[in-house]
Design an enzyme around this catalytic site. Structure first.
Site, PDB file in Angstrom:
ATOM      1  N   SER A 186      46.977  46.666  47.131  1.00  0.00           N
ATOM      2  CA  SER A 186      46.040  46.036  48.052  1.00  0.00           C
ATOM      3  C   SER A 186      45.950  46.850  49.349  1.00  0.00           C
ATOM      4  O   SER A 186      45.667  48.042  49.311  1.00  0.00           O
ATOM      5  CB  SER A 186      46.478  44.586  48.304  1.00  0.00           C
ATOM      6  OG  SER A 186      45.508  43.847  48.982  1.00  0.00           O
TER       7      SER A 186
ATOM      8  N   ASP B 256      41.043  40.603  38.764  1.00  0.00           N
ATOM      9  CA  ASP B 256      41.090  40.723  40.228  1.00  0.00           C
ATOM     10  C   ASP B 256      39.648  40.811  40.745  1.00  0.00           C
ATOM     11  O   ASP B 256      39.011  41.856  40.680  1.00  0.00           O
ATOM     12  CB  ASP B 256      41.874  41.975  40.618  1.00  0.00           C
ATOM     13  CG  ASP B 256      42.032  42.140  42.128  1.00  0.00           C
ATOM     14  OD1 ASP B 256      41.460  41.326  42.883  1.00  0.00           O
ATOM     15  OD2 ASP B 256      42.731  43.081  42.543  1.00  0.00           O
TER      16      ASP B 256
ATOM     17  N   HIS C 158      44.173  38.938  41.879  1.00  0.00           N
ATOM     18  CA  HIS C 158      44.659  39.981  42.777  1.00  0.00           C
ATOM     19  C   HIS C 158      46.184  40.027  42.830  1.00  0.00           C
ATOM     20  O   HIS C 158      46.780  41.089  42.981  1.00  0.00           O
ATOM     21  CB  HIS C 158      44.085  39.747  44.180  1.00  0.00           C
ATOM     22  CG  HIS C 158      44.379  40.863  45.148  1.00  0.00           C
ATOM     23  ND1 HIS C 158      44.083  42.187  44.864  1.00  0.00           N
ATOM     24  CD2 HIS C 158      44.949  40.863  46.378  1.00  0.00           C
ATOM     25  CE1 HIS C 158      44.449  42.942  45.892  1.00  0.00           C
ATOM     26  NE2 HIS C 158      44.980  42.167  46.811  1.00  0.00           N
TER      27      HIS C 158
END
Length: 380
Positions: free
Chosen positions: A155, A320, A353
């Site tokens: 991320s 995601d 995610h």
């Protein structure tokens, strides 16, 4: 007692103090600052086996192991890092740190301003991914590490790994960019703004100087975290975990907690409000928004990535939707346009995610294989 044979065991955070001023991208200057970090494994004689782990939005330096025998949960990426794990601490020396602006020991808005003795609060300057990379490079200098065997993160951590390869191409041999993107979409910026507005409009925020009032903008932090959690999970996982399950068998016809998913979100919100600084949350989300390697040069991503010399492992997850696989493929294309060596995997995973934090066997096998090959290539 923590007796796992594949854990790094009990670890102790360290603090590096820097007196050399740093001029941030915003133009502001910090005269001095602290970075809190942890290390796992042993740095080899020529200091060639170091790996830097960059944390995501709400992460910190406690990446693996335990701080005490009583600690129930290990570091946030303990399933990835340790003896015999995909990132093997019997071969690599791993560094995790809390970024500048954080709230887990590194200098941030809740830290005392040396000039006043009071918390920086709203006076703490904005920070960017590029600023973090510069402070991380200074920490590497302090530890005598000229180049990293790898820089890795998921991320926002993946954005830092990308930035390392552009800003310090000679100092990164491998970059692992996981569940990341070359910049946020408009939708992602919008989610971040709603989360910030929840905090900024909380009456207990006091313009960022809530420390002086002995309060915490809990309502805003709770809402921000609840919104975030919805976006980190996939619809399938939420449906599987909670469905339409009621805490009681009948409707209550009120606004209290009725569905299990409401209970979960409120629990996560409360826990976060107890442990995270509101100003840090604002800073971290803005750093996410600002990240865009193409912005300052007004060029395409392929041109922006041209300085990179590292080999890359880029990983995305099918469910995601916050950092969709298409965004990772943009990174891959830009690297291939520059004849870089890139391994790309799109993992079928249901967790959304948050999949980058999960011990998915296929995902971990890929990282293990890549790191084994990297170690052989580096003679580690």
């Amino acid at each position: 007692m923590h007796t796992q044979t594949n854990s790094v065991g009990i670890v102790t955070p360290q603090t590096a103090h820097f007196d050399t001023p740093i001029i941030l991208k915003s133009g502001a200057t910090l005269d001095s600052y602290d970075l809190v970090y942890e290390t796992y494994g042993t740095l080899n004689a020529d200091k060639s086996n170091a790996i830097l782990v960059c944390h995501a939005l709400s992460g910190h330096h406690h990446v693996a192991g335990y701080h005490s025998e009583q600690e129930k949960r290990p570091g946030w990426w303990d399933n990835m890092i340790g003896p015999g794990k995909p990132v093997d601490t019997e071969r690599f020396f791993v560094i995790g740190l809390n970024n500048l602006g954080g709230c887990h020991g590194s200098t941030g808005p809740s830290s005392p301003d040396p000039k006043t003795g009071k918390p920086y609060g709203k006076a703490f300057p904005f920070v960017t991914v590029e600023d973090w990379v510069e402070t991380q490079a200074r920490l590497a200098d302090r530890l005598g590490i000229e180049s990293f065997a790898a820089v890795m993160g998921g991320s926002l951590g993946g954005m830092q790994a990308l930035s390392w390869t552009i800003l310090h191409p000679q100092r990164v041999r491998h970059a692992l960019v996981i569940a990341s993107a070359p910049g946020l979409t408009a939708q992602n910026i919008a989610f971040n703004d709603v989360a910030r507005q929840a905090i900024l409009t909380d009456p207990d925020f006091h313009g960022g100087d809530f420390y002086a009032y002995g309060v915490v903008p809990r309502r805003g932090l709770r809402l921000a975290r609840m919104l975030g959690h919805i976006t980190y999970l996939s619809d399938d996982v939420m449906g599987e975990k909670f469905g339409r399950i009621l805490k009681n068998d009948v409707f209550q016809f009120g606004y209290g907690v009725e569905f299990e998913v409401e209970s979960y979100l409120r629990y996560q919100g409360d826990k976060f409000a107890d442990s995270f600084d509101a100003n840090t949350y604002l800073l971290m989300t803005k750093a996410l928004d600002y990240f865009d390697p193409t912005h300052h040069h007004r060029v395409g991503l392929s041109s922006a990535m041209s300085p990179a010399q590292a080999d890359f492992l880029v990983i995305s997850f099918t469910s995601d939707w916050r950092f969709a696989p298409g965004r990772s493929r943009e990174i891959v294309k830009a690297l291939l346009d520059n004849d870089r060596r890139v391994s790309y995997a799109e993992i079928t995973a249901a967790h959304g995610h948050d999949a980058f934090l999960m011990p998915d066997p296929h995902y971990h096998a890929l990282v293990r294989a890549y790191m084994n090959n990297a170690a052989k290539g580096l003679g580690i």
